[in-house]
Design a protein around this motif. Structure first.
Motif, mmCIF file in Angstrom:
data_model
loop_
_atom_site.group_PDB
_atom_site.id
_atom_site.type_symbol
_atom_site.label_atom_id
_atom_site.label_comp_id
_atom_site.label_asym_id
_atom_site.label_seq_id
_atom_site.Cartn_x
_atom_site.Cartn_y
_atom_site.Cartn_z
ATOM 1 N N ARG A 164 -15.716 16.560 -14.690
ATOM 2 C CA ARG A 164 -15.634 16.512 -16.158
ATOM 3 C C ARG A 164 -16.867 17.151 -16.792
ATOM 4 N NH1 ARG A 164 -13.780 11.208 -15.221
ATOM 5 N NH2 ARG A 164 -15.852 10.391 -15.744
ATOM 6 N N ASP A 167 -16.861 20.914 -16.633
ATOM 7 C CA ASP A 167 -15.656 21.530 -17.194
ATOM 8 C C ASP A 167 -14.719 22.084 -16.118
ATOM 9 O OD1 ASP A 167 -16.305 20.947 -19.796
ATOM 10 O OD2 ASP A 167 -17.319 22.857 -20.164
ATOM 11 N N THR A 234 -10.391 14.639 -19.919
ATOM 12 C CA THR A 234 -9.801 15.698 -19.108
ATOM 13 C C THR A 234 -8.847 16.530 -19.961
ATOM 14 O OG1 THR A 234 -9.965 14.437 -17.066
ATOM 15 C CG2 THR A 234 -8.318 16.184 -17.127
ATOM 16 N N ARG A 278 -18.184 23.422 -24.684
ATOM 17 C CA ARG A 278 -16.837 22.900 -24.427
ATOM 18 C C ARG A 278 -15.787 23.762 -25.116
ATOM 19 N NH1 ARG A 278 -13.988 19.610 -20.852
ATOM 20 N NH2 ARG A 278 -12.226 18.655 -21.910
ATOM 21 N N TYR A 281 -15.210 26.852 -23.111
ATOM 22 C CA TYR A 281 -14.424 26.527 -21.914
ATOM 23 C C TYR A 281 -12.939 26.413 -22.263
ATOM 24 C CZ TYR A 281 -12.228 23.380 -18.515
ATOM 25 O OH TYR A 281 -11.357 22.794 -17.631
#
Length: 407
Positions: A164, A167, A234, A278, A281
């Protein structure tokens, strides 16, 4: 993942010093493999295997205690080894899954270890998963006998936490056996220009003690700041949304009130960097999804067409390079928010703005909404600075240069 924190952690990691510190452990591992070689396991006596007889040279004692720093398998009772000696009851005890008495059980366990080593050498995951030995024991044996092929982290909780944080936690991967989770972490290691040179042992030390470190315990999380402990769920799916920009007159700007307390800028910077990483990603996943559909190609081919350039340098002026439907380059700047789909304001640097003007129609902004959910949404905006409609900009920062005269 906070990519900047990862880079800083790598720079401060005492790789060579730790390699020297671990040399005695590496030697102990080599001695163990020689003493309990695959050929010798079949003739191993029960007291050479079990814990409970105060022996510090048994298979189980060395595996769990002597080599503890090369992968911890503590936390479960001796029954995890399938057979053990109970001093209080003065007898061998065993898991009935392995036989009708302790002698039969021991023969089955020796056979299972031998088969595991054969399957491990071939990387036959089907046979490894089917092997009846405890999952922790299987993981530790494989990492001891094949230290260049198997990651020595065995806790599912730790593996999931690392996936997690880095990523790597796709919905599909998180459902799979720990073998595949370890492989995903090793693939991440080998994709990094620095870490690919490290041994698997040192990579495990880095994850456990340096970055991102072991997951905090529940009671520790309870007293920490919510922002500092910002964790993402997730990623289960990414979808695209289709919005239209309003004209400039309908766009509003926020007003800063003088009574607002001064923020903790360092804390805010960490938070927004983590959100930004994030967001990038998520866009990498979304962009692959777009290319698979538009170009009718496989996921593997799609990912080869996408490059996460912001990880190399901030000088590019954009975050991700991809391709359009006609295979021409696409330059993507990512902006992320916790908000639901709708209006948005964000900061733009001079370099980003100049990059937008430079690439024109091939420049895009990808806005990621609901970033803290498992189902974020991505809005693709064609370069909004070409006609300026629906965009309102105002300067909020200035660079100040002070020239001085020598007396």
């Amino acid at each position: 993942m906070n990519y900047q924190e990862l880079q800083e952690a790598k720079q401060t990691f005492r790789l060579h010093a730790l390699e020297k510190e671990y040399k005695p452990l590496f030697k102990a591992r080599e001695d163990f493999v020689r003493r309990f070689s695959p050929l010798k396991i079949s003739s191993m006596k029960i007291d050479d295997y079990v814990q409970g007889k105060q022996s510090k040279t048994s298979f189980c004692y060395i595996l769990e205690r002597t080599l503890r720093m090369l992968g911890n398998i503590g936390g479960q009772p001796s029954s995890k080894f399938g057979i053990w000696y109970s001093p209080s009851e003065v007898r061998y005890k065993y898991d009935p899954r392995f036989g009708d008495d302790y002698k039969d059980a021991f023969q089955t366990i020796k056979s299972s270890i031998s088969k595991l080593l054969v399957a491990g050498k071939r990387h036959d995951y089907e046979d490894i998963i089917a092997n009846p030995l405890n999952a922790l024991i299987k993981g530790k044996i494989l990492s001891v006998y094949y230290p260049d092929g198997y990651l020595n982290i065995f806790s599912r909780e730790h593996l999931d936490y690392y996936l997690r944080t880095l990523d790597l936690d796709t919905a599909e991967l998180m459902k799979q056996n720990v073998l595949y989770k370890r492989d995903a972490l090793l693939a991440f290691k080998d994709s990094d220009k620095d870490m690919k040179k490290w041994s698997i042992d040192m990579f495990a030390v880095f994850l456990h003690s340096h970055y991102p470190k072991s997951p905090a315990k529940a009671d520790e999380l309870a007293v920490k700041s919510k922002d500092e402990e910002l964790e993402f769920p997730t990623l289960k799916d990414v979808s695209f949304v289709d919005l239209r920009l309003a004209n400039g007159k309908q766009t509003t700007t926020s007003k800063i009130h003088s009574a607002t307390p001064s923020p903790d800028y360092e804390k805010e910077a960490r938070k927004y960097k983590k959100l930004g990483d994030r967001g990038e990603y998520i866009v990498m996943q979304a962009e692959a999804k777009r290319l698979i559909k538009e170009l009718s190609i496989t996921e593997a081919k799609a990912k080869k067409l996408i490059k996460w350039v912001s990880r190399e340098s901030d000088a590019y002026g954009f975050d991700i390079r991809s391709v359009n439907k006609d295979k021409t380059p696409r330059y993507i700047e990512v902006k992320a928010t916790q908000r639901e789909v709708g209006d948005l304001d964000f900061y733009y640097t001079e370099n980003e703005y100049e990059t937008a003007k430079k690439y024109g129609k091939d420049y895009y902004i990808y806005v990621v909404y609901e970033i803290l959910t498992p189902y974020p949404k991505v809005w693709i905006i064609k370069n909004p600075f070409e006609d300026g409609e629906g965009v309102k900009m105002r300067p909020v920062k200035y660079k100040v240069q002070l020239s001085t005269l020598k007396e």
